[in-house]
Design a protein around this motif. Structure first.
Motif, short mmCIF file in Angstrom:
data_model
loop_
_atom_site.label_atom_id
_atom_site.label_comp_id
_atom_site.label_asym_id
_atom_site.label_seq_id
_atom_site.Cartn_x
_atom_site.Cartn_y
_atom_site.Cartn_z
N ALA A 1 0.81 -1.43 0.33
CA ALA A 1 -0.14 -0.01 0.19
C ALA A 1 1.00 1.34 -0.05
N LEU A 2 -0.12 2.30 -0.96
CA LEU A 2 0.99 4.25 -0.39
C LEU A 2 0.29 3.85 0.46
N LEU A 3 0.66 4.97 1.39
CA LEU A 3 -0.59 5.85 2.72
C LEU A 3 0.48 6.94 2.64
N PHE A 4 -0.12 8.33 2.82
CA PHE A 4 0.35 9.85 3.15
C PHE A 4 -0.24 10.01 4.13
N ALA B 1 -4.88 8.21 2.70
CA ALA B 1 -4.36 9.36 2.85
C ALA B 1 -5.19 8.82 4.11
N THR B 2 -4.30 9.72 5.22
CA THR B 2 -5.04 10.48 6.60
C THR B 2 -5.75 11.59 6.18
N ASP B 3 -6.96 12.40 6.76
CA ASP B 3 -7.82 13.20 6.20
C ASP B 3 -7.39 14.41 6.48
N GLY B 4 -5.60 14.65 7.47
CA GLY B 4 -4.98 15.47 7.37
C GLY B 4 -3.95 15.83 5.88
N ALA B 5 -3.18 14.81 5.59
CA ALA B 5 -2.97 15.12 4.42
C ALA B 5 -3.19 15.64 2.91
N ASP C 1 4.58 2.17 1.84
CA ASP C 1 5.10 2.89 1.03
C ASP C 1 4.79 4.34 1.67
N ILE C 2 5.50 4.55 2.37
CA ILE C 2 4.82 6.25 3.88
C ILE C 2 5.54 7.12 3.45
N TYR C 3 4.41 8.36 3.05
CA TYR C 3 5.20 10.08 2.68
C TYR C 3 4.79 10.83 3.71
N GLY C 4 5.11 11.55 4.29
CA GLY C 4 4.73 12.65 5.01
C GLY C 4 5.07 12.12 6.19
#
Length: 213
Positions: free
Chosen positions: A8-11, A32-36, A97-100
């Motif tokens: 998964a790709l997660l922001f 994505a989290t809601d903030g991202a 894979d996590i961004y932010g």
């Protein structure tokens, strides 16, 4: 590249990425989290399958992409990052894979590391920011295609019997601790770096070449 059913790709809501992954088709899920989503992802061409969180940061006046599902998780005992991990893990995801996750508020970054420490023995996390990628090392691990990259080995607990080869300053059966020896801003001199250790939690940072001095 074929899609990996367990990846998964997660922001999450840290510093917005200057560059996004080139190939998003390899991911089974994008979330994505809601903030991202509210703070940066909505300006990109990436459409998440899920927006996850307590929804306190979601701009309700902004229309959402068709097909994106809102997952409301109001539990205040967990961060939105942890909620997203658990939601996706429940769908069979093993690799993230996590961004932010870093940048902006330092307490959020440390909080994200704390969450990752709780789960990394059974889930595989690779974090990306505008300067480097970082991850928790396995007890036996080889890292490829890193020649000439700055690489740091940071112990988050006492890490014993550490051996690292393929770097300018190799480690041989060393003990790393936050209050003692670390290996900060070492440099890979081979195309691959080999890591082994006996016990502990070892975080590896690999700097992007574009950010090196």
């Amino acid at each position: 590249m074929t899609m990996q059913s367990n990846r998964a790709l997660l922001f999450v809501n840290g510093e917005p990425p200057k560059r996004y992954p080139n190939n998003i088709d390899k991911y089974a899920f994008i979330a994505a989290t809601d903030g991202a989503y509210h703070n940066y992802l909505y300006t990109s061409s990436i459409i998440p399958n899920y927006i996850i969180g307590d929804l306190d940061s979601l701009d309700k006046s902004r229309s959402l992409p068709r097909g994106t599902e809102i997952i409301h998780t109001p539990d205040q005992n967990k961060t939105d990052f942890e909620k997203a991990i658990l939601f996706l893990a429940n769908k069979g995801v093993k690799k993230f894979d996590i961004y932010g996750a870093s940048g902006h508020a330092s307490d959020h970054f440390l909080g994200n590391l704390s969450v990752a420490m709780h789960y990394y023995h059974r889930l595989d996390f690779t974090f990306y920011d505008n300067y480097c990628r970082f991850f928790f090392s396995k007890k036996q691990q080889t890292i490829y295609d890193v020649k000439n990259h700055i690489i740091s080995f940071i112990p988050l607990s006492k890490v014993t019997n550490v051996t690292v080869t393929g770097v300018k300053y190799p480690l041989i059966n060393a003990t790393l601790t936050l209050r003692g020896l670390t290996s900060l801003r070492n440099k890979a001199i081979m195309d691959f770096v080999e890591i082994s250790f006996k016990n502990g939690d070892l975080l590896v940072f690999i700097e992007n070449k574009s950010t090196q001095d």
